[in-house]
Design a protein around this motif. Structure first.
Motif, PDB file in Angstrom:
ATOM      1  N   GLN A  75       0.723  -0.938  -0.011  1.00  0.00           N
ATOM      2  CA  GLN A  75       0.080   0.089   0.034  1.00  0.00           C
ATOM      3  C   GLN A  75       0.734   1.802  -0.103  1.00  0.00           C
ATOM      4  O   GLN A  75       1.633   1.320   0.743  1.00  0.00           O
ATOM      5  CB  GLN A  75      -1.118   0.235   1.088  1.00  0.00           C
ATOM      6  N   LYS A  76       0.172   2.608  -0.425  1.00  0.00           N
ATOM      7  CA  LYS A  76       1.363   3.823  -0.940  1.00  0.00           C
ATOM      8  C   LYS A  76       1.577   3.535   0.390  1.00  0.00           C
ATOM      9  O   LYS A  76       0.864   3.667   0.926  1.00  0.00           O
ATOM     10  CB  LYS A  76       0.376   4.358  -1.724  1.00  0.00           C
ATOM     11  N   ASN A  82      -0.800  -6.004   0.905  1.00  0.00           N
ATOM     12  CA  ASN A  82      -2.465  -6.713   0.029  1.00  0.00           C
ATOM     13  C   ASN A  82      -2.020  -8.725   0.625  1.00  0.00           C
ATOM     14  O   ASN A  82      -2.251  -8.583  -0.534  1.00  0.00           O
ATOM     15  CB  ASN A  82      -2.592  -6.482  -0.684  1.00  0.00           C
TER      16      ASN A  82
END
Length: 343
Positions: A75-76, A82
């Motif tokens: 995730q950024k 994930n």
């Protein structure tokens, strides 16, 4: 080695709800303490718990390798990935085993450190098994790997329904698993519904539908009333496999002694339907499945699925561990040969 980079790479899982999300980081202190700090300083996203940790000679470098390799799932601007913690652990160990510079370190009770070679199967298995805290199981799973002459690949964890070792082969695998809830041990032969070399599970299913051989193999088996079979339906969520109500193809596990030709053909057709007919059954199919969450709630979703065959027998350890395991190999060798030939 100065010890400045000795530390843990840890994997945290969401403790209160079932989500395909984990957090991967490093610490030179105790992972549990670090997890407590994260929970106290958290913005309220999740409540974390330590799922896995490994103590290595360079935790900073290993963390960089992991974050780089798993970047498509990251995730950024966060250390969230994930995928589920168990699948992340498999990925981490695969990344670790692909390099030679970083070593696993065993912490003894006296807190002294010793470096081990990850290519040495016995010590590597002891490291994995000591993580589960059972000397009895450690000796059994270590013997399994030594008899096969393999390093072995770990799966599962102690606080889950089962854990154990496979021979690590891509395709048909020998495996041994410990069911912690029932306190029993199984040895078996396993073939997952993965691509491997040209989808071997599809070859096996189509071969059996054309000319059934498993029930004939049964006649060559000793104590066939002890041998069980299950065709599982694996539902895929990125790289993880959530628990689903429809997991048993055919509705349940079967004892080989009770399996009829009609039931076997029905199971095979249902298993084949878990693969994509339009792609000559060399790809997962899409089906509606019922996901069962930790809190008991359910969710019906359309997901990729694939069939997964396993045939096993209970392992009873007598006075001689090696002898008991060798006897179980001999009992199942015809199943292994049959599965290898068809796939």
């Amino acid at each position: 080695m100065t010890g400045e980079t000795n530390g843990y790479v840890y994997i945290l899982e969401v403790s209160d709800i079932d989500l395909p999300v984990c957090k991967i980081g490093m610490t030179t202190r105790d992972p549990t303490s670090r997890c407590d700090e994260i929970n106290k300083s958290s913005t309220g996203d999740f409540i974390w718990a330590v799922s896995h940790s490994i103590f290595v000679s360079d935790c900073k470098k290993l963390e960089r390798l992991i974050h780089d390799k798993l970047s498509p799932l990251r995730q950024k601007r966060r250390e969230f990935f994930n995928l589920r913690a168990d699948d992340a652990y498999k990925a981490v160990m695969s990344i670790f085993e692909s390099q030679d510079e970083i070593k696993i370190i065993i912490e003894s009770e006296s807190k002294s450190l010793s470096i081990i070679n990850p290519d040495h199967k016995v010590k590597n298995n002891q490291r994995y098994l000591s993580r589960h805290g059972s000397a009895e199981y450690a000796e059994i799973l270590q013997s399994f790997c030594e008899i096969l002459g393999v390093k072995g690949r770990a799966f599962g964890q102690l606080n889950k329904p089962f854990f154990g070792m496979s021979d690590g082969n891509e395709g048909v695998q020998w495996n041994i698993s410990v069911c912690t809830q029932k306190n029993n041990i199984r040895m078996g032969v396993n073939l997952e519904g993965k691509k491997y070399k040209d989808w071997p599970i599809a070859k096996l299913i189509k071969s059996e539908l054309a000319a059934p051989g498993l029930l004939s193999i049964m006649q060559e088996l000793d104590s066939k009333d002890e041998i069980s079979m299950a065709f599982y339906r694996d539902a895929w969520q990125v790289t993880s496999r959530p628990e689903i109500r429809e997991k048993y193809i055919g509705g349940r596990e079967f004892n080989l002694n009770e399996l009829t030709h009609g039931e076997w053909k029905r199971i095979l057709n249902e298993a084949l339907n878990c693969l994509d007919k339009e792609r000559d059954y060399k790809r997962r199919n899409m089906q509606d499945v019922t996901i069962v969450n930790k809190n008991g709630s359910v969710l019906v979703r359309t997901m990729p699925v694939s069939p997964h065959l396993t045939i096993w027998s209970p392992l009873i350890i007598n006075d001689n561990i090696d002898g008991s395991i060798r006897n179980k190999f001999n009992q199942l060798i015809h199943i292994h040969r049959w599965m290898m030939q068809l796939s």
